[in-house]
Design a protein around this motif. Structure first.
Motif, PDB file in Angstrom:
ATOM      1  N   ALA A   1       0.870  -1.073  -0.139  1.00 22.44           N
ATOM      2  CA  ALA A   1       0.060   0.047  -0.022  1.00 22.44           C
ATOM      3  C   ALA A   1       0.886   1.372  -0.046  1.00 22.44           C
ATOM      4  O   ALA A   1       0.540   2.296  -0.583  1.00 22.44           O
ATOM      5  CB  ALA A   1      -0.965   0.126   1.122  1.00 22.44           C
ATOM      6  N   ARG A   2       2.060   1.238   0.659  1.00 19.93           N
ATOM      7  CA  ARG A   2       3.006   2.342   0.747  1.00 19.93           C
ATOM      8  C   ARG A   2       3.884   2.442  -0.398  1.00 19.93           C
ATOM      9  O   ARG A   2       4.223   3.596  -1.076  1.00 19.93           O
ATOM     10  CB  ARG A   2       3.738   2.345   1.946  1.00 19.93           C
ATOM     11  CG  ARG A   2       3.004   2.572   3.189  1.00 19.93           C
ATOM     12  CD  ARG A   2       4.171   2.325   4.391  1.00 19.93           C
ATOM     13  NE  ARG A   2       4.953   1.315   4.530  1.00 19.93           N
ATOM     14  CZ  ARG A   2       4.611   0.338   5.380  1.00 19.93           C
ATOM     15  NH1 ARG A   2       3.372   0.194   5.915  1.00 19.93           N
ATOM     16  NH2 ARG A   2       5.344  -0.614   5.565  1.00 19.93           N
ATOM     17  N   HIS A   3       4.199   1.367  -1.339  1.00 18.95           N
ATOM     18  CA  HIS A   3       5.267   1.551  -2.132  1.00 18.95           C
ATOM     19  C   HIS A   3       4.691   0.895  -3.703  1.00 18.95           C
ATOM     20  O   HIS A   3       5.265   1.156  -4.554  1.00 18.95           O
ATOM     21  CB  HIS A   3       6.616   0.720  -1.643  1.00 18.95           C
ATOM     22  CG  HIS A   3       7.001   1.239  -0.288  1.00 18.95           C
ATOM     23  ND1 HIS A   3       7.688   2.692  -0.341  1.00 18.95           N
ATOM     24  CD2 HIS A   3       7.142   0.798   0.993  1.00 18.95           C
ATOM     25  CE1 HIS A   3       8.143   2.801   0.732  1.00 18.95           C
ATOM     26  NE2 HIS A   3       7.833   1.648   1.751  1.00 18.95           N
ATOM     27  N   ALA A   4       4.010  -0.161  -3.394  1.00 18.63           N
ATOM     28  CA  ALA A   4       3.752  -1.008  -4.689  1.00 18.63           C
ATOM     29  C   ALA A   4       3.123  -0.297  -5.966  1.00 18.63           C
ATOM     30  O   ALA A   4       2.559   0.571  -5.630  1.00 18.63           O
ATOM     31  CB  ALA A   4       3.325  -2.442  -4.484  1.00 18.63           C
ATOM     32  N   GLU A   5       3.667  -0.368  -7.050  1.00 20.10           N
ATOM     33  CA  GLU A   5       2.593   0.057  -8.445  1.00 20.10           C
ATOM     34  C   GLU A   5       2.271  -0.981  -9.112  1.00 20.10           C
ATOM     35  O   GLU A   5       1.225  -0.963 -10.131  1.00 20.10           O
ATOM     36  CB  GLU A   5       3.950   0.739  -9.273  1.00 20.10           C
ATOM     37  CG  GLU A   5       4.184   2.140  -8.446  1.00 20.10           C
ATOM     38  CD  GLU A   5       5.391   2.797  -9.120  1.00 20.10           C
ATOM     39  OE1 GLU A   5       5.340   4.205  -9.434  1.00 20.10           O
ATOM     40  OE2 GLU A   5       6.332   2.217  -9.208  1.00 20.10           O
ATOM     41  N   ALA A   6       2.825  -2.317  -8.949  1.00 20.06           N
ATOM     42  CA  ALA A   6       2.028  -3.471  -9.330  1.00 20.06           C
ATOM     43  C   ALA A   6       2.413  -4.632  -8.249  1.00 20.06           C
ATOM     44  O   ALA A   6       3.126  -4.614  -7.617  1.00 20.06           O
ATOM     45  CB  ALA A   6       2.468  -3.916 -10.773  1.00 20.06           C
ATOM     46  N   VAL A   7       1.221  -5.444  -8.180  1.00 18.79           N
ATOM     47  CA  VAL A   7       1.254  -6.565  -7.156  1.00 18.79           C
ATOM     48  C   VAL A   7       0.923  -7.798  -7.855  1.00 18.79           C
ATOM     49  O   VAL A   7      -0.001  -8.006  -8.514  1.00 18.79           O
ATOM     50  CB  VAL A   7       0.470  -6.180  -6.001  1.00 18.79           C
ATOM     51  CG1 VAL A   7       0.312  -7.559  -4.990  1.00 18.79           C
ATOM     52  CG2 VAL A   7       0.500  -5.078  -5.440  1.00 18.79           C
ATOM     53  N   PHE A   8       1.838  -8.969  -7.797  1.00 17.45           N
ATOM     54  CA  PHE A   8       1.690 -10.033  -8.116  1.00 17.45           C
ATOM     55  C   PHE A   8       1.158 -11.006  -6.894  1.00 17.45           C
ATOM     56  O   PHE A   8       1.713 -10.953  -5.903  1.00 17.45           O
ATOM     57  CB  PHE A   8       2.962 -10.714  -8.656  1.00 17.45           C
ATOM     58  CG  PHE A   8       3.571 -10.207  -9.864  1.00 17.45           C
ATOM     59  CD1 PHE A   8       2.769  -9.619 -10.604  1.00 17.45           C
ATOM     60  CD2 PHE A   8       5.006 -10.212 -10.285  1.00 17.45           C
ATOM     61  CE1 PHE A   8       3.570  -8.852 -11.916  1.00 17.45           C
ATOM     62  CE2 PHE A   8       5.531  -9.537 -11.316  1.00 17.45           C
ATOM     63  CZ  PHE A   8       4.834  -8.921 -12.283  1.00 17.45           C
ATOM     64  N   THR A   9       0.034 -11.577  -7.144  1.00 19.05           N
ATOM     65  CA  THR A   9      -0.633 -12.299  -6.042  1.00 19.05           C
ATOM     66  C   THR A   9      -1.001 -13.626  -6.270  1.00 19.05           C
ATOM     67  O   THR A   9      -1.215 -13.989  -7.344  1.00 19.05           O
ATOM     68  CB  THR A   9      -1.557 -11.279  -5.509  1.00 19.05           C
ATOM     69  OG1 THR A   9      -2.207 -11.909  -4.138  1.00 19.05           O
ATOM     70  CG2 THR A   9      -2.782 -11.240  -6.626  1.00 19.05           C
ATOM     71  N   ALA A  10      -1.260 -14.332  -5.062  1.00 19.45           N
ATOM     72  CA  ALA A  10      -1.682 -15.899  -5.452  1.00 19.45           C
ATOM     73  C   ALA A  10      -2.848 -15.965  -4.665  1.00 19.45           C
ATOM     74  O   ALA A  10      -2.969 -16.116  -3.462  1.00 19.45           O
ATOM     75  CB  ALA A  10      -0.503 -16.853  -4.999  1.00 19.45           C
ATOM     76  N   GLN A  11      -4.302 -16.184  -5.371  1.00 13.50           N
ATOM     77  CA  GLN A  11      -5.566 -16.456  -4.974  1.00 13.50           C
ATOM     78  C   GLN A  11      -5.790 -17.883  -5.689  1.00 13.50           C
ATOM     79  O   GLN A  11      -5.749 -17.668  -6.902  1.00 13.50           O
ATOM     80  CB  GLN A  11      -6.264 -15.445  -4.857  1.00 13.50           C
ATOM     81  CG  GLN A  11      -6.412 -14.550  -3.550  1.00 13.50           C
ATOM     82  CD  GLN A  11      -5.020 -13.547  -3.730  1.00 13.50           C
ATOM     83  OE1 GLN A  11      -4.789 -12.799  -4.620  1.00 13.50           O
ATOM     84  NE2 GLN A  11      -4.330 -13.416  -2.417  1.00 13.50           N
ATOM     85  N   HIS A  12      -6.407 -18.650  -5.069  1.00 14.08           N
ATOM     86  CA  HIS A  12      -6.732 -19.856  -5.487  1.00 14.08           C
ATOM     87  C   HIS A  12      -8.374 -20.117  -6.026  1.00 14.08           C
ATOM     88  O   HIS A  12      -8.582 -20.409  -7.104  1.00 14.08           O
ATOM     89  CB  HIS A  12      -6.646 -21.123  -4.723  1.00 14.08           C
ATOM     90  CG  HIS A  12      -6.707 -22.311  -5.498  1.00 14.08           C
ATOM     91  ND1 HIS A  12      -5.676 -22.885  -6.298  1.00 14.08           N
ATOM     92  CD2 HIS A  12      -7.575 -23.322  -5.372  1.00 14.08           C
ATOM     93  CE1 HIS A  12      -5.895 -24.040  -6.898  1.00 14.08           C
ATOM     94  NE2 HIS A  12      -7.022 -24.200  -6.083  1.00 14.08           N
ATOM     95  N   THR A  13      -9.039 -18.971  -5.508  1.00  8.21           N
ATOM     96  CA  THR A  13     -10.748 -19.025  -5.713  1.00  8.21           C
ATOM     97  C   THR A  13     -10.907 -17.433  -6.181  1.00  8.21           C
ATOM     98  O   THR A  13     -10.180 -16.622  -5.545  1.00  8.21           O
ATOM     99  CB  THR A  13     -11.516 -19.485  -4.467  1.00  8.21           C
ATOM    100  OG1 THR A  13     -11.308 -18.580  -3.407  1.00  8.21           O
ATOM    101  CG2 THR A  13     -10.915 -20.937  -4.032  1.00  8.21           C
TER     102      THR A  13
END
Length: 461
Positions: free
Chosen positions: A230-242
């Protein structure tokens, strides 16, 4: 395009993981077990992604060697690989993983500035806080720092890197032959940073790069990781299964970004999807089953034990996970991946053997076996229903799985307006629709820092 954020096409990143994201992909006939070590392979895969206007390619990294006998484990430093890839491509973004736990800000900021300069503004940094005692022991430590402390260090590390990237104003180089002046020294600034972890005088000895700063990418989904993003990222790679998990993560992170005083649209959320593609659903499912049959259960159990803070003896292959697992708070490694694994096992009542097979196909990312049309339906649903701004494409097999994606999935995406038909800019920031941050030392940036209360200036602290 009604129903999608701002009516724009989605963002697509290719996660190049050597011979593929399924743990057993390298064992298939016709696979390429040495893919990680072949620079021409990396160049060809990036060129293929660029040919269909992907935003970026991404390389992961590790600083410890585990399980080298059981699967391809040798890696070349991502920044080195992507410097070569930069010469073989012209538009596609180049995202390299680098750890804040086992680097120093000056050297790493300089290396990323170099990649951004040499590529014409296409660099991105996937920021990681490396877990694991094996990694710590490679850097003279007995054990890893706590999860909280790793993120504290990362927070200061990124702040220092941004100051260093800002230390040259855009017009500092004048190259005046007649006057014998190469740069205007009044536009090159020391940063004089003194903090808990770092003391750095600066300035950087690399001029300001085309993007100002490389694009900042992050992949942690723990509480600390989300706050950091929230403070730094401009893109977030994330892992959600559903889908439900994806929607919850998307809403929560966008909320945190807004609370941090930033524009939620300035943070692109890209869940990982592991497509297994067949001309029919049955064909795709058979390929997926063949890959699962090639997973070495004992090797997978060893890795699972490390992730869960257990010993392999505590995980009988044909029984479910133990009831008395540690809590997420007790895990000092990858907290978000711990929770994802445990929730998957509990929700689907998996044995350890079954869980190892499921994790082997995508390490907790959304794995989907089906036809090209079915893959597009999944992508469209997640975007339409508030779970994604785009996707981190992680083919189960490489290069064959990505070749199928390009040949059969991309045309459908393009027909539906879900992927761009041409690049509109030359930098990774332009691909992601992100602003170019000004140097905090430039006069205009200084006036922005003096803006009325409630108006946030990029890079202010």
């Amino acid at each position: 395009m009604p129903g999608f954020p701002h009516g724009r096409p989605l963002h697509f990143n290719l996660f190049n993981n050597g011979s593929g994201h399924h743990e057993a992909s390298w064992r298939l006939p016709g696979s390429y077990p040495l893919a990680n070590l072949d620079i021409e392979y990396h160049e060809r895969l990036a060129q293929l992604a660029e040919s269909v206007m992907f935003d970026s390619v991404f390389l992961a990294d590790h600083v410890a060697l585990e399980g080298a006998a059981r699967r391809p484990a040798g890696r070349i430093d991502p920044l080195t690989v992507l410097t070569a890839v930069a010469r073989a491509t012209t538009r596609i973004g180049l995202i390299a993983t680098a750890s804040t736990s086992y680097n120093d800000p000056f050297n790493l900021a300089r290396r990323f500035a170099a990649l951004d300069l040499l590529s014409g503004g296409r660099a991105g940094w996937n920021i990681v806080t490396t877990p694991g005692d094996a990694s710590a022991r490679n850097f003279g430590l007995d054990s890893q720092a706590s999860h909280f402390e790793r993120y504290q260090r990362a927070d200061e590390f990124v702040s220092v890197a941004e100051k260093l990237w800002d230390s040259w104003e855009d017009d500092a180089i004048v190259a005046d032959r007649e006057a014998g002046v190469w740069a205007d020294e009044s536009k090159i600034h020391t940063i004089d940073h003194r903090g808990r972890f770092f003391s750095v005088r600066g300035p950087l000895n690399t001029p300001r790069s085309p993007q100002g700063h490389p694009v900042l990418v992050q992949a942690g989904s723990s509480e600390d990781g989300r706050d950091f993003a929230a403070r730094h990222a401009e893109a977030v790679f994330t892992a959600q299964h559903t889908l439900a998990d994806g929607q919850a993560f998307y809403a929560d992170l966008k909320r945190r970004v807004k609370l941090a005083g930033r524009d939620p649209d300035g943070v692109k959320i890209l869940p990982g999807i592991v497509p297994v593609i067949g001309s029919t659903e049955a064909e795709a499912l058979e390929l997926n089953a063949e890959l699962d049959r090639l997973v070495l259960a004992e090797s997978g159990r060893d890795r699972l034990a490390r992730q869960l803070g257990l010993t392999p003896a505590q995980l009988p292959l044909d029984k479910p996970l133990p009831d008395d697992l540690p809590s997420e708070e007790e895990i000092e490694g990858d907290k978000s991946r711990f929770t994802l694994i445990v929730e998957l096992a509990r929700r689907e009542k998996l044995t350890v053997r079954e869980l190892v097979g499921r994790l082997g196909s995508g390490r907790g990312h959304r794995t989907f076996a089906g036809t090209p049309e079915q893959v597009v339906e999944v992508i469209e649903q997640w975007a339409r229903e508030g779970a994604a701004d785009g996707f981190n494409i992680m083919p189960a097999t490489l290069p064959s799985g990505f070749e199928l994606f390009v040949e059969h999935v991309v045309p459908i995406l393009r027909t539906r307006g879900l992927i761009r038909s041409e690049y509109q800019g030359t930098t990774l920031r332009e691909h992601y629709g992100l602003p170019r941050p000004p140097s905090r030392y430039a006069p205009r940036a200084a006036s922005a820092d003096a803006a009325p209360a409630g108006v946030a200036a990029r890079g202010s602290e």
